[in-house]
Design an enzyme around this catalytic site. Structure first.
Site, PDB file in Angstrom:
ATOM      1  N   LYS A   1      82.556 -51.597 -38.915  1.00  0.00           N
ATOM      2  CA  LYS A   1      81.843 -50.803 -37.898  1.00  0.00           C
ATOM      3  C   LYS A   1      82.824 -50.054 -36.989  1.00  0.00           C
ATOM      4  O   LYS A   1      82.670 -48.858 -36.747  1.00  0.00           O
ATOM      5  CB  LYS A   1      80.977 -51.749 -37.044  1.00  0.00           C
ATOM      6  CG  LYS A   1      80.448 -51.126 -35.775  1.00  0.00           C
ATOM      7  CD  LYS A   1      79.606 -52.073 -34.974  1.00  0.00           C
ATOM      8  CE  LYS A   1      80.304 -52.801 -33.862  1.00  0.00           C
ATOM      9  NZ  LYS A   1      80.722 -51.974 -32.713  1.00  0.00           N
ATOM     10  N   ASN A   2      83.829 -50.765 -36.483  1.00  0.00           N
ATOM     11  CA  ASN A   2      84.705 -50.144 -35.491  1.00  0.00           C
ATOM     12  C   ASN A   2      85.668 -49.131 -36.101  1.00  0.00           C
ATOM     13  O   ASN A   2      86.388 -48.445 -35.375  1.00  0.00           O
ATOM     14  CB  ASN A   2      85.480 -51.217 -34.707  1.00  0.00           C
ATOM     15  CG  ASN A   2      84.564 -51.968 -33.754  1.00  0.00           C
ATOM     16  OD1 ASN A   2      83.404 -51.598 -33.567  1.00  0.00           O
ATOM     17  ND2 ASN A   2      85.081 -53.039 -33.159  1.00  0.00           N
TER      18      ASN A   2
ATOM     19  N   CYS B   1      77.638 -52.687 -19.150  1.00  0.00           N
ATOM     20  CA  CYS B   1      77.115 -53.301 -20.373  1.00  0.00           C
ATOM     21  C   CYS B   1      77.235 -54.810 -20.219  1.00  0.00           C
ATOM     22  O   CYS B   1      77.808 -55.288 -19.254  1.00  0.00           O
ATOM     23  CB  CYS B   1      77.857 -52.808 -21.605  1.00  0.00           C
ATOM     24  SG  CYS B   1      79.543 -53.365 -21.696  1.00  0.00           S
TER      25      CYS B   1
ATOM     26  N   ARG C   1      83.331 -51.681 -18.161  1.00  0.00           N
ATOM     27  CA  ARG C   1      84.309 -51.199 -19.146  1.00  0.00           C
ATOM     28  C   ARG C   1      84.611 -49.748 -18.816  1.00  0.00           C
ATOM     29  O   ARG C   1      83.902 -48.846 -19.227  1.00  0.00           O
ATOM     30  CB  ARG C   1      83.756 -51.346 -20.568  1.00  0.00           C
ATOM     31  CG  ARG C   1      83.627 -52.791 -20.991  1.00  0.00           C
ATOM     32  CD  ARG C   1      82.877 -52.940 -22.275  1.00  0.00           C
ATOM     33  NE  ARG C   1      83.629 -52.565 -23.454  1.00  0.00           N
ATOM     34  CZ  ARG C   1      83.140 -52.663 -24.689  1.00  0.00           C
ATOM     35  NH1 ARG C   1      81.915 -53.081 -24.880  1.00  0.00           N
ATOM     36  NH2 ARG C   1      83.866 -52.327 -25.722  1.00  0.00           N
TER      37      ARG C   1
ATOM     38  N   ASP D   1      86.620 -60.020 -29.806  1.00  0.00           N
ATOM     39  CA  ASP D   1      85.360 -59.974 -30.555  1.00  0.00           C
ATOM     40  C   ASP D   1      85.072 -61.268 -31.315  1.00  0.00           C
ATOM     41  O   ASP D   1      84.022 -61.372 -31.958  1.00  0.00           O
ATOM     42  CB  ASP D   1      85.362 -58.788 -31.537  1.00  0.00           C
ATOM     43  CG  ASP D   1      85.096 -57.471 -30.837  1.00  0.00           C
ATOM     44  OD1 ASP D   1      84.745 -57.498 -29.641  1.00  0.00           O
ATOM     45  OD2 ASP D   1      85.249 -56.414 -31.481  1.00  0.00           O
TER      46      ASP D   1
ATOM     47  N   ARG E   1      73.332 -54.230 -34.501  1.00  0.00           N
ATOM     48  CA  ARG E   1      74.317 -53.187 -34.170  1.00  0.00           C
ATOM     49  C   ARG E   1      75.570 -53.339 -35.023  1.00  0.00           C
ATOM     50  O   ARG E   1      76.231 -52.348 -35.325  1.00  0.00           O
ATOM     51  CB  ARG E   1      74.736 -53.305 -32.694  1.00  0.00           C
ATOM     52  CG  ARG E   1      73.688 -52.865 -31.710  1.00  0.00           C
ATOM     53  CD  ARG E   1      74.278 -52.782 -30.321  1.00  0.00           C
ATOM     54  NE  ARG E   1      75.592 -52.146 -30.405  1.00  0.00           N
ATOM     55  CZ  ARG E   1      76.602 -52.415 -29.600  1.00  0.00           C
ATOM     56  NH1 ARG E   1      76.470 -53.276 -28.627  1.00  0.00           N
ATOM     57  NH2 ARG E   1      77.753 -51.793 -29.747  1.00  0.00           N
TER      58      ARG E   1
HETATM   59  C1  UD1 Z   1      86.922 -51.724 -28.822  1.00  0.00           C
HETATM   60  C2  UD1 Z   1      85.926 -52.308 -29.798  1.00  0.00           C
HETATM   61  C3  UD1 Z   1      85.352 -53.607 -29.257  1.00  0.00           C
HETATM   62  C4  UD1 Z   1      86.471 -54.573 -28.882  1.00  0.00           C
HETATM   63  C5  UD1 Z   1      87.500 -53.902 -27.979  1.00  0.00           C
HETATM   64  C6  UD1 Z   1      88.729 -54.762 -27.730  1.00  0.00           C
HETATM   65  C7  UD1 Z   1      85.014 -50.360 -30.898  1.00  0.00           C
HETATM   66  C8  UD1 Z   1      83.849 -49.452 -31.111  1.00  0.00           C
HETATM   67  N1  UD1 Z   1      84.862 -51.349 -29.996  1.00  0.00           N
HETATM   68  O1  UD1 Z   1      86.227 -51.428 -27.623  1.00  0.00           O
HETATM   69  O2  UD1 Z   1      84.526 -54.177 -30.263  1.00  0.00           O
HETATM   70  O3  UD1 Z   1      85.928 -55.688 -28.187  1.00  0.00           O
HETATM   71  O4  UD1 Z   1      87.957 -52.680 -28.592  1.00  0.00           O
HETATM   72  O5  UD1 Z   1      89.333 -55.109 -28.917  1.00  0.00           O
HETATM   73  O6  UD1 Z   1      86.036 -50.226 -31.545  1.00  0.00           O
HETATM   74  N2  UD1 Z   1      90.136 -50.281 -20.522  1.00  0.00           N
HETATM   75  C9  UD1 Z   1      90.393 -49.675 -19.318  1.00  0.00           C
HETATM   76  N3  UD1 Z   1      90.224 -48.323 -19.230  1.00  0.00           N
HETATM   77  C10 UD1 Z   1      89.821 -47.567 -20.295  1.00  0.00           C
HETATM   78  C11 UD1 Z   1      89.562 -48.191 -21.514  1.00  0.00           C
HETATM   79  C12 UD1 Z   1      89.726 -49.560 -21.610  1.00  0.00           C
HETATM   80  O7  UD1 Z   1      90.765 -50.323 -18.339  1.00  0.00           O
HETATM   81  O8  UD1 Z   1      89.690 -46.340 -20.140  1.00  0.00           O
HETATM   82  C13 UD1 Z   1      90.306 -51.748 -20.649  1.00  0.00           C
HETATM   83  C14 UD1 Z   1      89.008 -52.480 -20.975  1.00  0.00           C
HETATM   84  O9  UD1 Z   1      88.248 -52.764 -19.835  1.00  0.00           O
HETATM   85  C15 UD1 Z   1      89.537 -53.729 -21.660  1.00  0.00           C
HETATM   86  C16 UD1 Z   1      90.786 -53.219 -22.385  1.00  0.00           C
HETATM   87  O10 UD1 Z   1      91.123 -51.972 -21.769  1.00  0.00           O
HETATM   88  O11 UD1 Z   1      89.930 -54.682 -20.692  1.00  0.00           O
HETATM   89  C17 UD1 Z   1      90.612 -53.005 -23.868  1.00  0.00           C
HETATM   90  O12 UD1 Z   1      89.443 -52.240 -24.093  1.00  0.00           O
HETATM   91  P1  UD1 Z   1      89.347 -51.208 -25.299  1.00  0.00           P
HETATM   92  O13 UD1 Z   1      90.359 -51.561 -26.312  1.00  0.00           O
HETATM   93  O14 UD1 Z   1      89.358 -49.825 -24.757  1.00  0.00           O
HETATM   94  O15 UD1 Z   1      87.895 -51.508 -25.850  1.00  0.00           O
HETATM   95  P2  UD1 Z   1      86.902 -50.488 -26.537  1.00  0.00           P
HETATM   96  O16 UD1 Z   1      87.655 -49.414 -27.224  1.00  0.00           O
HETATM   97  O17 UD1 Z   1      85.840 -50.129 -25.580  1.00  0.00           O
END
Ligand code: UD1
Length: 419
Positions: A22-23, A116, A121, A304, A396
């Site tokens: 999925k990701n 969420c 996030r 995850d 999902r």
């Molecule tokens: C992706 C995955 C999700 C997984 C997560 C962490 C997808 C669609 N989803 O989510 O399943 O749980 O990686 O492995 O691939 N952060 C910030 N600012 C930002 C973006 C992120 O502070 O602009 C922080 C987040 O709050 C979190 C960390 O960075 O603490 C990692 O998040 P991130 O890797 O960005 O997660 P997603 O890409 O949303």
């Protein structure tokens, strides 16, 4: 809103086929906006998030067809550059269209995702990275409104490793003028799969699979055919299902290297695991040993899998400590696991789990995708009937999880209705 019902305890036995990731497919679908023409993407899981992304691409003007785990996308006539709140609120990964829209059409309007179930996030890293590439992004009425006359390469240093921000910036950088360097880039296999997809389209990217990505912008990209990698989180969830049910299973269509951190922890817990070329065999003992985990970016232990690992540790012979450093408030499953008899003490982002010999079935509420998976795992082990309500979360990210578990011998079924 269906529910899943499980009569336990179950012992899983047999072999099961894993689906595509999925990701990986979600950002790759967004990346089809970077070129004009027809794409074929294979090994695509049949999931609600994939349908949501397909819906979003259609709103933007792409033609999208899905059958036999193949997506056919024609991105020739894209003429609308907005990701509306109604979609983004149901799937955060919708923000992946921001980078591609800015890179190809120089404009984009994408809703902020909002809250969420796994906490706040933010998307600040996405916004800052795109601004460094020369985009002008303003926040208006809950939307990120971006314009970019021409994106130009930049040196971007993420202070946190973010999967989403790395993917978004990478997709924008491949069509930018000049050279972009992304430091502290996410190394998750899904980002590597995206980078390979972009390379096949004609992008020039070095350092794929490392924490430093170097991108030399090109003028144009072309549509391609591509295969999605197997879903490592689905595979890991099934290994944990075998572990919690004292089972013996073979996973097919997997990449064992992608679940290395979990396999190491399972072995510490006393589970026998044998890695094949594209399969994994696992045999679990009667009672699991307690093992601590701390979540970390890849190749560390994935956030995850934190909820599913906790379900397993609830039945371990002794106490363990589970710390989530990625999403510090991702613990909504704790209250539900307690309803089965789990003994968990939670303090901020650290759970201390005292193993109990048995769970007793109960009605449980799904709160998010991976939390739902942990409740189904717990239900497999629990004595009597467990009902997991609001199971739309599971749809999902897991393709027919109840059918796959049923084929492994579990007494599990779905009931349709408004639960
Ligand atoms: C992706 C995955 C999700 C997984 C997560 C962490 C997808 C669609 N989803 O989510 O399943 O749980 O990686 O492995 O691939 N952060 C910030 N600012 C930002 C973006 C992120 O502070 O602009 C922080 C987040 O709050 C979190 C960390 O960075 O603490 C990692 O998040 P991130 O890797 O960005 O997660 P997603 O890409 O949303």
């Amino acid at each position: 809103m269906d529910k899943i019902v499980i009569k336990g305890p179950n012992q899983l036995k047999g072999s099961v086929q894993m689906s595509g990731a999925k990701n990986a497919v979600l950002p790759i679908m967004a990346a089809t906006l970077l070129a004009s023409g027809k794409f074929e993407i294979r090994n695509v899981p049949n999931l609600r998030d994939v349908k949501t992304m397909a819906h979003l691409l259609r709103i933007i003007g792409a033609q999208v067809e899905y059958s036999d785990h193949k997506l056919r996308i024609d991105s020739s006539n894209c003429n609308f550059f907005e990701a509306p709140y109604e979609l983004v609120k149901t799937m955060r990964a919708s923000v992946y269209v921001l980078g591609p829209l800015l890179a190809r059409f120089a404009k984009a309007k994408v809703s902020l995702p909002g809250g969420c179930a796994i906490g706040t996030r933010p998307v600040d890293l996405h916004i800052r990275g795109l601004q460094q590439l020369g985009a002008n992004i303003e926040l208006k009425h809950g939307y990120m409104v971006g314009t970019a006359e021409k994106l130009r390469g930049a040196h971007i240093n993420f202070d946190i490793s973010s999967v989403g921000a790395t993917g978004n910036i990478l997709m924008a950088a491949v069509l930018s003028d000049g050279r972009t360097v992304i430091e502290n880039a996410a190394r998750e296999p899904e980002i590597t799969n995206l980078a390979k997809f972009l390379q096949k389209m004609g992008a020039e990217i070095e350092g794929v699979g490392t924490s430093q990505l170097q991108i030399h912008g090109v003028k144009e990209l072309s549509p391609v055919d591509f295969d999605i990698i197997p879903d490592r989180i689905e595979a890991a969830t099934f290994l944990l299902a075998a572990a919690i049910s004292s089972g013996e299973i073979v996973l097919n269509s997997v990449d064992a290297a992608h679940v290395g951190s979990l396999i190491a922890k399972l072995r510490e817990a006393g589970v026998y695991v044998e890695e094949g070329q594209t399969s994994i065999f696992c045999k679990s003992p009667e009672r699991i040993k307690p093992v601590n985990i701390t979540t970390a970016p890849y190749p560390g232990f994935p956030t995850d899998l934190q909820a599913q690992w906790m379900a397993l540790m609830c039945l371990a012979h002794g106490s363990s400590v589970i710390r989530d450093n990625i999403f510090v408030d991702r613990f909504t499953h704790v209250a539900e696991l307690r309803r089965l008899g789990a003994q968990i003490e939670l303090s901020e982002n650290v759970a201390v789990v005292k193993g109990v010999p048995n769970f007793n079935g109960a009605s449980l509420m799904s709160t998010d995708l991976r939390a739902s998976a942990s409740l189904i795992l717990a239900g497999l082990a629990a004595r009597g009937r467990t009902e997991v309500l609001r199971v739309y979360h599971i749809d999902r990210g897991y393709e027919t999880i109840e059918k796959k578990l049923e084929n492994l011998g579990a007494d599990i079924w779905r009931e349709e209705g408004s639960y």
